[in-house]
Design a protein around this motif. Structure first.
Motif, mmCIF file in Angstrom:
data_model
loop_
_atom_site.group_PDB
_atom_site.id
_atom_site.type_symbol
_atom_site.label_atom_id
_atom_site.label_comp_id
_atom_site.label_asym_id
_atom_site.label_seq_id
_atom_site.Cartn_x
_atom_site.Cartn_y
_atom_site.Cartn_z
ATOM 1 N N CYS A 26 0.856 -1.185 0.000
ATOM 2 C CA CYS A 26 0.000 0.000 0.000
ATOM 3 C C CYS A 26 0.897 1.241 0.000
ATOM 4 O O CYS A 26 1.785 1.363 0.858
ATOM 5 N N HIS A 86 0.342 4.113 1.005
ATOM 6 C CA HIS A 86 0.180 4.984 2.174
ATOM 7 C C HIS A 86 1.274 4.713 3.204
ATOM 8 O O HIS A 86 2.141 5.554 3.439
ATOM 9 N N ARG A 87 1.281 3.504 3.779
ATOM 10 C CA ARG A 87 2.253 3.225 4.841
ATOM 11 C C ARG A 87 2.965 1.891 4.659
ATOM 12 O O ARG A 87 3.561 1.373 5.594
ATOM 13 N N GLY A 88 2.836 1.339 3.483
ATOM 14 C CA GLY A 88 3.640 0.161 3.156
ATOM 15 C C GLY A 88 3.112 -1.173 3.642
ATOM 16 O O GLY A 88 3.845 -2.160 3.655
ATOM 17 N N VAL A 89 1.863 -1.217 4.045
ATOM 18 C CA VAL A 89 1.281 -2.500 4.491
ATOM 19 C C VAL A 89 1.024 -3.382 3.257
ATOM 20 O O VAL A 89 0.615 -2.874 2.215
ATOM 21 N N CYS A 135 -7.249 -1.558 1.462
ATOM 22 C CA CYS A 135 -6.171 -1.856 2.406
ATOM 23 C C CYS A 135 -6.759 -1.911 3.820
ATOM 24 O O CYS A 135 -7.619 -1.104 4.192
ATOM 25 N N TYR A 187 -5.495 -1.176 6.648
ATOM 26 C CA TYR A 187 -5.008 -0.281 7.711
ATOM 27 C C TYR A 187 -5.860 0.988 7.819
ATOM 28 O O TYR A 187 -6.384 1.313 8.876
ATOM 29 N N HIS A 188 -6.016 1.743 6.708
ATOM 30 C CA HIS A 188 -6.787 2.989 6.765
ATOM 31 C C HIS A 188 -7.864 3.059 5.687
ATOM 32 O O HIS A 188 -8.448 4.118 5.468
ATOM 33 N N GLY A 189 -8.041 1.948 4.958
ATOM 34 C CA GLY A 189 -9.153 1.896 4.011
ATOM 35 C C GLY A 189 -8.886 2.508 2.647
ATOM 36 O O GLY A 189 -9.829 2.803 1.913
ATOM 37 N N TRP A 190 -7.640 2.741 2.294
ATOM 38 C CA TRP A 190 -7.379 3.184 0.921
ATOM 39 C C TRP A 190 -7.873 2.076 -0.016
ATOM 40 O O TRP A 190 -7.577 0.884 0.210
HETATM 41 FE FE1 FES Z 1 -2.809 1.161 3.539
HETATM 42 FE FE2 FES Z 1 -2.822 3.086 5.291
HETATM 43 S S1 FES Z 1 -1.282 1.629 4.971
HETATM 44 S S2 FES Z 1 -4.349 2.546 3.922
#
Ligand code: FES
Length: 359
Positions: A68, A70-73, A90, A92-95
């Motif tokens: 992802c 955003h933060r690499g998940v 995703c 983690y934060h729903g992207w």
């Molecule tokens: Fe994927 Fe934040 S790490 S939405």
């Protein structure tokens, strides 16, 4: 001779492009998984150093970079989910990304008007499904025609294709070299159950010839018995070794595809780089001689060849691929099979600008 970068490598080489290709060559189609293993639940794979998420959506397999932005998940994380058709969210934060284009279509926790939508994308990879396998293109440019990289025996969808896909240790080049290595075929495998009734030659007079996109080992003369001065003769006779075993035709082509032609069927291997230290080992056996012959071959494969050839015989190769540690190396006459392969790579491998070791 040219300069090659990279830690732990010689600063010159006869095969600079080959030596630099620790992670293989991107500009090719690679088989990476069985189609039947890819369903709605994401499957993470790693190919040529890239982490990729495979997922079937609406019957079509999609491939996304498994990270992802955003933060690499990992997008393939088991907590991630599908909230809208044709997308993947995703955990983690729903992207939320469009599965076909990779574009961020919603950042759920930033509301419907989130200004980041459309400004971010994850990389997607071209996918083909053919003969029960998922094939990926990891190159930077437009994908080459699929037919350029798939052996002709496998192009007909009517061909029966069976095999195994496993992840193994060792750099992909050790696998490709082992597959085409003339000397090991006569020595390492001399007691294999697969060749139980076959007399293996002690040595052969052999040339490597060009054969379309392939290089092929042409066995000019097989020697089934040899006298070693001061030592004696080899091999000692074995009553169960009845047939002479020179009926196969062994070939290798880019990006690391081995073909062994038997009289009625064909065996293939790919060593698809995962990291520099491991590869996806794809073993296929194919026959295309009408449904009845194909069915009989399927039975033969399931009860014998799958275990004795793709299992035990190729496991002997695995043991060597895991422990090979070259260069440095000191080559001998049969290693023309290795040097001709490296020459083929030097002269003909496709590569992307900026790929390691290339300009
Ligand atoms: Fe994927 Fe934040 S790490 S939405």
């Amino acid at each position: 001779q040219a300069t090659v970068g990279g830690p732990g490598r010689r600063d010159w080489s006869t095969w600079p492009r080959y030596e630099a290709a620790v992670l293989g060559f991107k500009e090719y189609w690679y088989p990476v998984a069985w189609s039947r293993k890819i369903g709605e639940k994401p499957v993470p794979v790693q190919v040529l150093g890239q982490k990729i998420m495979l997922k079937r959506d609406g019957g079509v397999v999609r491939a996304l970079h498994d990270r992802c932005p955003h933060r690499g998940v990992p997008l393939s994380h088991k907590l991630s989910s599908q909230e809208f058709p044709g997308t993947w969210s995703c955990c983690y934060h729903g992207w939320t990304f469009d599965l076909e284009t990779g574009v961020l279509v919603a950042a759920i926790t930033d509301g419907p008007e989130s200004p980041i939508c459309g400004k971010v994308a994850v990389r997607t990879y071209p996918v083909r499904e053919h003969i029960g396998l998922v094939w990926l293109w990891l190159g930077d440019g437009e994908p080459r025609p699929f037919e350029d990289d798939v052996p002709e025996e496998l192009l007909d969808p009517a061909a029966l294709v069976v095999g195994r896909i496993t992840v193994r240790d060792g750099n992909w080049r050790f696998g490709a070299e082992n597959g085409f290595d003339d000397g090991h075929a006569k020595w390492l495998h001399r007691n294999a159950l697969w060749t139980k009734r076959v007399k293996m030659p002690v040595w052969s007079e052999m040339k490597v010839i060009r054969d379309g996109p392939w290089i092929t080992r042409r066995k000019d003369k097989m020697h089934y018995q040899a006298e070693f001065p001061g030592l004696g003769s080899f091999p000692r006779k074995k009553w169960y070794k009845r047939r002479e075993g020179n009926k196969t035709k062994v070939s290798l082509r880019l990006p690391g595809t081995l073909r062994v032609k038997y009289e009625t069927w064909t065996h293939f291997e790919w060593w698809v780089p995962v990291t520099g230290e491991g590869h996806v080992y794809v073993q296929l056996a194919t026959m295309n001689r009408g449904w009845w012959n194909n069915f009989r071959f399927w039975v033969y494969y399931r009860v014998w060849a799958r275990w004795v050839f793709h299992g035990m015989f190729n496991d002997e190769d695995r043991l060597m691929v895991e422990v090979t540690d070259a260069p440095p190396e000191r080559l001998y006459r049969p290693d023309v099979s290795l040097t001709e392969w490296r020459k083929l790579v030097e002269q003909e491998a496709r590569y992307s600008p900026g790929e390691a070791g290339h300009d």
